[in-house]
Design an enzyme around this catalytic site. Structure first.
Site, short mmCIF file in Angstrom:
data_model
loop_
_atom_site.label_atom_id
_atom_site.label_comp_id
_atom_site.label_asym_id
_atom_site.label_seq_id
_atom_site.Cartn_x
_atom_site.Cartn_y
_atom_site.Cartn_z
N ASP A 1 58.39 31.82 37.12
CA ASP A 1 56.97 31.74 36.79
C ASP A 1 56.70 32.32 35.40
O ASP A 1 57.35 33.29 34.99
CB ASP A 1 56.17 32.51 37.84
CG ASP A 1 54.70 32.18 37.77
OD1 ASP A 1 54.34 31.15 37.15
OD2 ASP A 1 53.89 32.94 38.32
N GLY B 1 53.87 28.65 31.41
CA GLY B 1 52.58 28.26 30.81
C GLY B 1 52.03 29.38 29.94
O GLY B 1 51.58 29.16 28.82
N ARG B 2 52.08 30.63 30.47
CA ARG B 2 51.55 31.77 29.71
C ARG B 2 52.39 32.05 28.48
O ARG B 2 51.87 32.41 27.42
CB ARG B 2 51.47 33.01 30.61
CG ARG B 2 50.23 33.03 31.50
CD ARG B 2 50.37 34.03 32.62
NE ARG B 2 51.27 33.53 33.65
CZ ARG B 2 51.85 34.30 34.55
NH1 ARG B 2 51.64 35.61 34.55
NH2 ARG B 2 52.64 33.78 35.48
N ARG C 1 51.76 23.66 27.15
CA ARG C 1 52.45 24.23 28.32
C ARG C 1 53.88 23.71 28.46
O ARG C 1 54.79 24.43 28.86
CB ARG C 1 51.66 23.93 29.60
CG ARG C 1 50.34 24.68 29.69
CD ARG C 1 49.61 24.29 30.97
NE ARG C 1 50.40 24.59 32.15
CZ ARG C 1 50.47 25.80 32.73
NH1 ARG C 1 49.77 26.81 32.23
NH2 ARG C 1 51.21 25.99 33.79
N HIS D 1 57.81 25.13 29.48
CA HIS D 1 58.76 24.61 30.47
C HIS D 1 60.11 24.31 29.81
O HIS D 1 61.15 24.52 30.41
CB HIS D 1 58.20 23.36 31.14
CG HIS D 1 56.98 23.64 31.98
ND1 HIS D 1 56.92 24.69 32.87
CD2 HIS D 1 55.77 23.01 32.08
CE1 HIS D 1 55.73 24.69 33.47
NE2 HIS D 1 55.02 23.69 33.01
N SER E 1 55.83 21.71 46.29
CA SER E 1 55.04 20.64 46.93
C SER E 1 53.62 20.62 46.37
O SER E 1 52.96 19.58 46.37
CB SER E 1 54.95 20.89 48.44
OG SER E 1 56.17 21.28 48.99
N ARG F 1 48.88 19.65 39.53
CA ARG F 1 48.69 20.01 38.11
C ARG F 1 48.24 18.76 37.34
O ARG F 1 48.38 17.63 37.83
CB ARG F 1 50.01 20.51 37.54
CG ARG F 1 50.37 21.84 38.17
CD ARG F 1 51.43 22.56 37.40
NE ARG F 1 51.55 23.89 37.96
CZ ARG F 1 52.08 24.93 37.36
NH1 ARG F 1 52.57 24.81 36.14
NH2 ARG F 1 52.14 26.11 37.94
N LEU G 1 79.75 29.01 41.41
CA LEU G 1 78.35 29.37 41.71
C LEU G 1 77.68 28.19 42.39
O LEU G 1 77.77 27.05 41.93
CB LEU G 1 77.60 29.67 40.39
CG LEU G 1 76.09 29.87 40.52
CD1 LEU G 1 75.76 31.21 41.17
CD2 LEU G 1 75.40 29.80 39.15
N SER H 1 54.20 32.34 47.04
CA SER H 1 53.81 30.96 46.70
C SER H 1 54.66 29.90 47.41
O SER H 1 55.16 28.96 46.77
CB SER H 1 53.87 30.75 45.18
OG SER H 1 53.00 31.62 44.52
N GLU I 1 65.26 41.52 49.69
CA GLU I 1 64.60 42.56 48.88
C GLU I 1 63.83 41.84 47.77
O GLU I 1 64.36 40.94 47.11
CB GLU I 1 65.65 43.49 48.27
CG GLU I 1 66.40 44.30 49.31
CD GLU I 1 65.50 45.20 50.15
OE1 GLU I 1 64.48 45.69 49.63
OE2 GLU I 1 65.80 45.39 51.35
C1 FPP Z 1 55.93 27.97 36.85
O1 FPP Z 1 55.37 28.48 35.66
C2 FPP Z 1 56.97 27.04 36.54
C3 FPP Z 1 57.03 25.75 36.92
C4 FPP Z 1 56.01 25.12 37.78
C5 FPP Z 1 58.10 24.87 36.48
C6 FPP Z 1 59.43 25.54 36.39
C7 FPP Z 1 60.31 24.67 35.62
C8 FPP Z 1 61.26 25.09 34.78
C9 FPP Z 1 61.66 26.49 34.56
C10 FPP Z 1 62.01 24.10 34.03
C11 FPP Z 1 63.29 23.78 34.72
C12 FPP Z 1 63.01 22.77 35.71
C13 FPP Z 1 63.55 21.58 35.78
C14 FPP Z 1 62.66 20.44 35.63
C15 FPP Z 1 64.98 21.39 36.07
P1 FPP Z 1 53.86 28.18 35.35
O2 FPP Z 1 53.78 26.88 34.66
O3 FPP Z 1 53.05 28.25 36.60
O4 FPP Z 1 53.50 29.35 34.38
P2 FPP Z 1 52.09 30.09 34.27
O5 FPP Z 1 51.87 30.83 35.55
O6 FPP Z 1 52.32 31.02 33.12
O7 FPP Z 1 51.05 29.05 33.99
#
Ligand code: FPP
Length: 235
Positions: A2, A5-6, A15, A19, A48, A53, A113, A171, A182
């Protein structure tokens, strides 16, 4: 994973730029886990609920996924990573489904892994599909039967669950499997998550006493019994 976006917003970027950096952070984290002999890494890439978004972000994430499948998977395969895609697949395009199946096939013999990428995944979806599978088989709905039917039945429950980005919630991630994990909540935004963050989470984990419902005294007694030399235990 997570905070993408920030991370982007802080830099006045779209955003999707966050990613993209998130993919770099995932590559780095896979490498760090291999270095530390961690056998299983499970990441939440698309939930899901992420369909809700903006359309532009959803299609951007699918483009990133396609890019990752063609660029990242061959390198991960070389590093000994075994890939599993975990989530509801039938509503994804044929192209994505084929990409998942090929990545899984091409890495099936790898053992360094196990990387589970949860995509179009939700903990509630997993529990519901497992219960439906057990019911359809005519077996009783026991914990063991449900566990065996879950989408992550091929790996043990996680010891450590890390959520980045300073949010204090699960979430809909690994709701069944995290019963005794943990939890570490890291303030670091996922694109910045590095070796120091991972090691700090592992250090926090190592300092926890895992009791699995027992008392602290029972846990200590078992730990000292298992520390005794074999010959002393037999007497
Ligand atoms: C949550 O951050 C992140 C996601 C919904 C996408 C996670 C995806 C990646 C790390 C890219 C790798 C994935 C693939 C496609 C293989 P957020 O967007 O909710 O961030 P925020 O809370 O800061 O808005």
């Amino acid at each position: 994973m997570d905070g993408n976006g920030r991370w982007a917003k802080k830099r006045l970027l779209p955003r999707l730029a966050g990613h993209k950096k998130g993919v770099d952070a995932l590559r780095r984290c896979v490498h760090l886990c291999i270095e530390r002999s961690i056998p299983v890494l499970t990441v939440f890439a698309f939930s899901s609920e992420n369909w809700n978004r903006p359309q532009e972000e959803v299609s951007g994430l699918f483009e990133l996924l396609a890019l990752a499948l063609s660029r990242e998977v061959p390198e991960m395969a070389r590093q000994g990573v075994r890939l599993h895609f975990v989530g509801e697949r039938s509503s994804l395009s044929e192209r994505v489904q084929t990409g998942f199946a090929q990545a899984e096939q091409n890495t099936a013999a790898n053992q360094r892994l196990q990387l589970n990428i949860c995509f179009n995944y939700g903990g509630r979806w997993d529990m519901a599909q497992a219960a439906a599978k057990v019911a359809a088989s005519g077996q009783p709905l026991t914990e063991a039967n449900i566990s065996a039917a879950l989408a992550l039945a091929h790996v043990p429950d996680p010891d450590l669950l890390i959520r980045t980005g300073a949010e204090l919630r699960l979430s809909n991630f690994l709701l069944w499997q995290a019963a005794y994990s943990e939890l570490v909540f890291s303030p670091t935004l996922w694109p910045d998550f590095d070796a120091a963050d991972l090691d700090s989470a592992i250090t926090a984990f190592a300092q926890r006493e895992r009791r699995f419902g027992q008392t602290s005294a029972q846990v200590c007694a078992q730990a000292s019994a298992s520390a005794l030399p074999q010959v002393a235990q037999k007497r």
